[in-house]
Design a protein around this motif. Structure first.
Motif, mmCIF file in Angstrom:
data_model
loop_
_atom_site.group_PDB
_atom_site.id
_atom_site.type_symbol
_atom_site.label_atom_id
_atom_site.label_comp_id
_atom_site.label_asym_id
_atom_site.label_seq_id
_atom_site.Cartn_x
_atom_site.Cartn_y
_atom_site.Cartn_z
ATOM 1 N N GLN A 186 -4.609 1.638 -7.178
ATOM 2 C CA GLN A 186 -3.250 2.721 -7.156
ATOM 3 C C GLN A 186 -3.699 3.679 -6.956
ATOM 4 O OE1 GLN A 186 -2.810 2.170 -11.271
ATOM 5 N NE2 GLN A 186 -3.250 4.087 -12.026
ATOM 6 N N THR A 187 -2.583 4.926 -6.615
ATOM 7 C CA THR A 187 -2.565 6.110 -6.436
ATOM 8 C C THR A 187 -1.703 6.555 -7.573
ATOM 9 O OG1 THR A 187 0.119 5.971 -5.444
ATOM 10 C CG2 THR A 187 -2.133 5.053 -3.647
ATOM 11 N N ARG A 188 -2.420 7.564 -6.528
ATOM 12 C CA ARG A 188 -1.728 9.147 -8.612
ATOM 13 C C ARG A 188 -0.565 9.515 -8.006
ATOM 14 N NH1 ARG A 188 -0.626 14.164 -8.692
ATOM 15 N NH2 ARG A 188 -1.780 14.129 -6.045
ATOM 16 N N PRO A 189 0.307 9.604 -6.781
ATOM 17 C CA PRO A 189 1.153 9.872 -6.946
ATOM 18 C C PRO A 189 2.186 8.491 -6.902
ATOM 19 C CG PRO A 189 0.471 10.764 -4.579
ATOM 20 C CD PRO A 189 -0.455 9.545 -5.678
ATOM 21 N N HIS A 190 1.614 7.806 -7.169
ATOM 22 C CA HIS A 190 2.835 6.213 -7.665
ATOM 23 C C HIS A 190 2.447 5.203 -8.465
ATOM 24 C CE1 HIS A 190 6.927 4.417 -6.583
ATOM 25 N NE2 HIS A 190 5.996 3.362 -5.984
ATOM 26 N N ARG A 191 1.534 5.649 -10.201
ATOM 27 C CA ARG A 191 0.954 4.638 -10.561
ATOM 28 C C ARG A 191 2.169 3.512 -10.827
ATOM 29 N NH1 ARG A 191 -0.445 9.701 -12.964
ATOM 30 N NH2 ARG A 191 -2.764 10.169 -12.961
ATOM 31 N N GLN A 192 3.543 3.670 -11.054
ATOM 32 C CA GLN A 192 4.227 2.483 -11.250
ATOM 33 C C GLN A 192 4.229 1.241 -9.695
ATOM 34 O OE1 GLN A 192 4.477 5.771 -10.186
ATOM 35 N NE2 GLN A 192 6.961 5.986 -9.092
ATOM 36 N N ALA A 193 3.958 1.583 -9.053
ATOM 37 C CA ALA A 193 3.472 0.316 -7.733
ATOM 38 C C ALA A 193 3.619 -0.959 -8.319
ATOM 39 C CB ALA A 193 2.900 0.686 -6.856
ATOM 40 N N TRP A 194 2.800 -1.160 -8.969
ATOM 41 C CA TRP A 194 2.399 -2.557 -9.480
ATOM 42 C C TRP A 194 3.855 -3.224 -10.708
ATOM 43 C CZ3 TRP A 194 -1.100 -6.536 -8.973
ATOM 44 C CH2 TRP A 194 -1.592 -5.981 -7.974
ATOM 45 N N ARG A 195 3.758 -1.917 -11.668
ATOM 46 C CA ARG A 195 5.121 -2.626 -11.928
ATOM 47 C C ARG A 195 6.493 -2.871 -11.306
ATOM 48 N NH1 ARG A 195 5.171 1.413 -14.914
ATOM 49 N NH2 ARG A 195 7.064 2.525 -14.641
ATOM 50 N N TYR A 214 -6.466 6.530 -6.493
ATOM 51 C CA TYR A 214 -6.830 7.268 -5.057
ATOM 52 C C TYR A 214 -5.825 8.257 -4.798
ATOM 53 C CZ TYR A 214 -10.309 3.730 -4.960
ATOM 54 O OH TYR A 214 -10.906 3.244 -4.764
ATOM 55 N N GLU A 215 -6.187 8.986 -4.124
ATOM 56 C CA GLU A 215 -4.985 9.921 -4.268
ATOM 57 C C GLU A 215 -3.872 9.967 -3.035
ATOM 58 O OE1 GLU A 215 -3.403 14.577 -4.792
ATOM 59 O OE2 GLU A 215 -5.602 13.082 -5.691
ATOM 60 N N HIS A 216 -4.409 9.208 -2.212
ATOM 61 C CA HIS A 216 -3.065 8.772 -1.076
ATOM 62 C C HIS A 216 -3.554 7.788 -0.810
ATOM 63 C CE1 HIS A 216 -2.761 12.931 -0.005
ATOM 64 N NE2 HIS A 216 -4.125 12.888 0.452
ATOM 65 N N LEU A 217 -1.808 7.192 -0.395
ATOM 66 C CA LEU A 217 -2.020 5.309 0.113
ATOM 67 C C LEU A 217 -3.257 4.899 0.928
ATOM 68 C CD1 LEU A 217 -0.572 3.205 -0.631
ATOM 69 C CD2 LEU A 217 1.070 3.143 0.924
ATOM 70 N N TYR A 219 -5.850 5.889 1.294
ATOM 71 C CA TYR A 219 -7.397 5.267 0.661
ATOM 72 C C TYR A 219 -7.565 4.240 -0.059
ATOM 73 C CZ TYR A 219 -8.074 10.323 1.461
ATOM 74 O OH TYR A 219 -8.214 11.686 1.923
ATOM 75 N N MET A 220 -6.426 4.387 -0.620
ATOM 76 C CA MET A 220 -6.299 2.729 -1.390
ATOM 77 C C MET A 220 -6.543 1.947 -0.906
ATOM 78 S SD MET A 220 -3.037 1.290 -3.956
ATOM 79 C CE MET A 220 -2.211 0.261 -2.238
ATOM 80 N N LEU A 221 -6.002 1.978 0.574
ATOM 81 C CA LEU A 221 -5.986 1.027 1.571
ATOM 82 C C LEU A 221 -7.333 0.883 2.099
ATOM 83 C CD1 LEU A 221 -2.202 1.126 3.346
ATOM 84 C CD2 LEU A 221 -2.728 -0.709 1.135
ATOM 85 N N GLU A 222 -7.640 1.241 2.556
ATOM 86 C CA GLU A 222 -9.595 1.327 2.945
ATOM 87 C C GLU A 222 -10.327 0.716 1.718
ATOM 88 O OE1 GLU A 222 -10.703 2.374 6.350
ATOM 89 O OE2 GLU A 222 -8.628 1.782 6.412
ATOM 90 N N ALA A 223 -9.639 1.713 0.494
ATOM 91 C CA ALA A 223 -10.591 0.577 -0.348
ATOM 92 C C ALA A 223 -10.764 -0.663 -0.840
ATOM 93 C CB ALA A 223 -9.977 1.482 -2.032
ATOM 94 N N ALA A 224 -9.002 -1.069 -0.584
ATOM 95 C CA ALA A 224 -9.331 -2.655 -1.303
ATOM 96 C C ALA A 224 -9.688 -3.346 0.195
ATOM 97 C CB ALA A 224 -7.341 -2.871 -0.508
#
Length: 297
Positions: A186-195, A214-217, A219-224
């Motif tokens: 998840q990202t810090r600015p949008h923790r509710q994305a899964w919900r 992660y701080e940015h989306l 970054y999260m996509l690279e982690a995925a």
């Protein structure tokens, strides 16, 4: 820095116009003021300088020697200001300073900009990452792109150009293990994305209980993609990665209430902004939708 010692700029403009045109009434016409206003400004400038700049009768004023020297210096200074101003205005007429959400700029907009420049070789798009509310009165932007469910506010014109779909994405290796075993990214600015995705999709996927933030989306996509877990992403950000097999989306994508919108000040869109808006709508019209087989019911 030391404070500048300058006479009033209004008086300088009045004197420069009189010196260049030779008559008070011509200077008054150019500056859209009265003959008396020009005369008062010139007299005030003389008092400020402590030097006579003009001489002769009121209906036949001419420059003194000091006035001629001062007029030459002012003329050169105003010529330089005028050249700089025209250069700035020319740049503004050929450049769009665009405020844009960062991941859209990186993963969708910038890869498509060569097509815009090929069509409009004389125009330039300057992109600045920004996410907050659009305020053209304070921010130095000509236009903005936002992902939003609501109108951006008063005094702006918003053109929706792209629907938003989102869904869980992950590497093929994580997909083979199953979502129940994968950490949720998840990202810090949008923790509710899964919900939000669960609500829109009408499903409740298993949760491993392990979350990584992660701080940015992007970054999260690279982690995925690196196999660190599964994260929810807008379709348009990952369409290329899914087409290449770098990411997969076994649960598909569902539409959200939000849309990508192009925002300009009401009634003040520049010609560059209008050209960019038209191109943006064309590009969005041919953007790949989520594959039908992958869209969640």
């Amino acid at each position: 820095m030391p404070k500048r010692s300058l006479p009033p700029l209004t008086a300088l403009r009045a004197f420069e116009a009189f010196a260049r045109l030779g008559r008070m009434n011509l200077a008054a016409d150019e500056l859209c003021v009265t003959h008396g206003a020009i005369s008062r400004q010139v007299r005030g400038l003389e008092r400020h300088c402590g030097v006579r700049l003009t001489e002769g009768p009121r209906n036949g004023l001419r420059l003194t020697e000091a006035g001629r020297r001062f007029a030459e210096a002012l003329g050169g200074a105003f010529d330089g200001i005028e050249r700089s101003f025209l250069a700035l205005r020319g740049a503004s007429e050929s450049e769009l300073h665009l405020s844009c959400v960062g991941t859209l700029a990186m993963r969708w907009l910038i890869p498509r900009l060569p097509a815009f420049h090929a069509r409009h070789p004389g125009l330039n798009i300057r992109v600045t990452e920004a996410y907050g509310p659009v305020d053209f009165g304070k921010d130095p932007f000509d236009a903005a792109i936002r992902l939003t469910e609501q109108a951006p506010g008063e005094g702006v014109e918003a053109t929706p150009f792209l629907d938003n779909f989102h869904g869980p994405v992950m590497s093929p290796q994580v997909a083979r293990q199953g979502l129940g075993a994968a950490p949720r990214l998840q990202t810090r600015p949008h923790r509710q994305a899964w919900r939000e995705w669960s609500l829109h999709a009408g499903v409740e996927p298993p949760d491993s209980g392990l979350h990584r933030e992660y701080e940015h989306l992007f970054y999260m996509l690279e982690a995925a993609a690196a196999g660190l877990g599964a994260g929810v992403s807008p379709w348009i950000y990952v369409a290329g990665d899914i087409a290449s097999g770098r990411l997969v989306a076994p649960y598909g994508f569902v539409r959200t209430p939000a849309r990508f919108v192009f925002v300009t000040p009401t009634g003040k869109a520049t010609p560059v902004a209008e050209a960019f808006r038209a191109w943006l709508l064309e590009e969005a019209a041919i953007a790949p939708p989520p594959p039908l087989a992958a869209v969640a019911a």
